[in-house]
Design a protein around this motif. Sequence first.
Motif, short mmCIF file in Angstrom:
data_model
loop_
_atom_site.label_atom_id
_atom_site.label_comp_id
_atom_site.label_asym_id
_atom_site.label_seq_id
_atom_site.Cartn_x
_atom_site.Cartn_y
_atom_site.Cartn_z
N PRO A 110 -6.08 0.50 24.66
CA PRO A 110 -6.87 1.74 24.72
C PRO A 110 -7.67 1.90 26.01
CG PRO A 110 -7.03 0.77 22.53
CD PRO A 110 -6.32 -0.23 23.40
N GLU A 111 -8.21 0.79 26.53
CA GLU A 111 -9.00 0.87 27.76
C GLU A 111 -8.14 1.31 28.94
OE1 GLU A 111 -10.86 -1.56 24.76
OE2 GLU A 111 -8.89 -1.78 25.73
N SER A 112 -6.91 0.80 29.02
CA SER A 112 -6.02 1.17 30.12
C SER A 112 -5.53 2.61 29.97
CB SER A 112 -4.83 0.21 30.17
OG SER A 112 -5.25 -1.09 30.55
N ARG A 113 -5.29 3.03 28.75
CA ARG A 113 -4.90 4.42 28.52
C ARG A 113 -6.03 5.37 28.94
NH1 ARG A 113 -0.50 5.83 25.38
NH2 ARG A 113 0.79 4.06 24.77
N ALA A 114 -7.27 4.97 28.61
CA ALA A 114 -8.42 5.79 28.99
C ALA A 114 -8.57 5.84 30.50
CB ALA A 114 -9.69 5.23 28.35
N LYS A 123 8.93 -6.00 35.72
CA LYS A 123 7.82 -6.88 35.36
C LYS A 123 7.02 -6.23 34.24
CE LYS A 123 3.97 -5.29 38.20
NZ LYS A 123 2.85 -5.75 39.03
N PRO A 124 6.22 -6.99 33.51
CA PRO A 124 5.43 -6.41 32.41
C PRO A 124 4.40 -5.40 32.94
CG PRO A 124 5.53 -8.81 32.24
CD PRO A 124 6.07 -8.46 33.58
N ILE A 125 4.24 -4.31 32.22
CA ILE A 125 3.18 -3.34 32.48
C ILE A 125 2.35 -3.29 31.19
CG2 ILE A 125 2.61 -0.94 33.02
CD1 ILE A 125 3.88 -2.37 35.34
N GLU A 126 1.29 -4.09 31.16
CA GLU A 126 0.51 -4.25 29.93
C GLU A 126 -0.87 -3.63 30.02
OE1 GLU A 126 2.33 -8.29 28.04
OE2 GLU A 126 0.92 -8.57 29.71
N ASN A 127 -1.38 -3.49 31.24
CA ASN A 127 -2.69 -2.88 31.40
C ASN A 127 -2.78 -2.26 32.79
OD1 ASN A 127 -3.67 -5.01 33.30
ND2 ASN A 127 -3.46 -6.29 31.47
N VAL A 128 -3.88 -1.57 33.05
CA VAL A 128 -3.99 -0.81 34.29
C VAL A 128 -3.96 -1.71 35.52
CG1 VAL A 128 -6.53 -0.78 34.41
CG2 VAL A 128 -5.22 1.17 35.29
#
Length: 336
Positions: A295-299, A155-160
């Motif tokens: 960037p928000e999810s990476r942070a 499934k897609p993993i696009e954000n946290v």
Amino acid sequence: MQFKSIISSVAITALMAIPAAAQSTHLRIQTHYGPETISGKNAAQFIDDVQVMSNGEITIEMFYSSSVVASVETFDAAANGILECDMTGGAYQTGKNPAFQFVGDIMGGYDTPYQQLGWLYKGGGYDAAQKLYNEYGMQLVGWWVVGQESFASSKPIENVADFKDWKFRSPPGMETKIFEKLGAKPVVMDFTEIFTALESGIIDGADASILANNKGMGLYDIVKHATYPGFHSMPSDHLACNKDVWDNMPEHHRRIIDTAMQKLALQQALTAEFENNKAAAELRAAGVQLHDLNPESRAAFRAAAVSTWPEFATTDEAKALVASHTDYLKSQGWID
């Protein structure tokens, strides 16, 4: 008198022309990589560089695919004189001291190999890590970092938020704790079980390797989503040598090996980036979707990782390395 002076001058000139006896160093090194892999080919180039730059004074006998001892035993084999050097990675030694986690796979601290190498060479990391290695009779020579690993997912993993209830194969240890904090359900299993588990739906995804390697293994024949560029895991492999052997080498031999190691670090990062981008283009053309976290999810992932580090820093050596990483990340403006 003139004749004697001429003879004396000729004798001195002749003596100066006789080269000093060549000093020799022979190193037996084991790596866990096979000779046909990206890393194996770069290791072979490292050997050639060292031998050519030393004009044959340094010879290296490389043992690929952990052919002398098991990967986890390579460090001790070098420390005990069965080998001279270990070219695997610090993560194999976390059972010896959890501090090796923070020189093996830092998890979430850095986005690129260049940032991670920046801590080692510019952020005080080399001296901090050296204290750990020296305690076990070894000398850290350097790192070679292949880059961020990519997930394979159904499934897609696009954000946290997409980590919620996401079941994926994970190695044991710190990674499982970080992802549990983000709502995922990591499943610890052997690498060889990944394919069957993905095909049967036991897991939704897998942490295996970099994108190019995942593609080569056929993971994207089973699932059609990948995280790229990666964000979660960037293992650093090391060259570490028996300290007595290292200390007894001529200074110019040590300098040659150090220089070749820094070239290897650059080539490893460049080669992986080249192969990953090539694989990414081929996967997109084949219908595989690649997802880059915002960037928000990476942070958010980095925050979860940094908050987990102290939980695994249960020795003085581990605490010192965590403090070193944290100070460097703050100095670069990557964490508050």
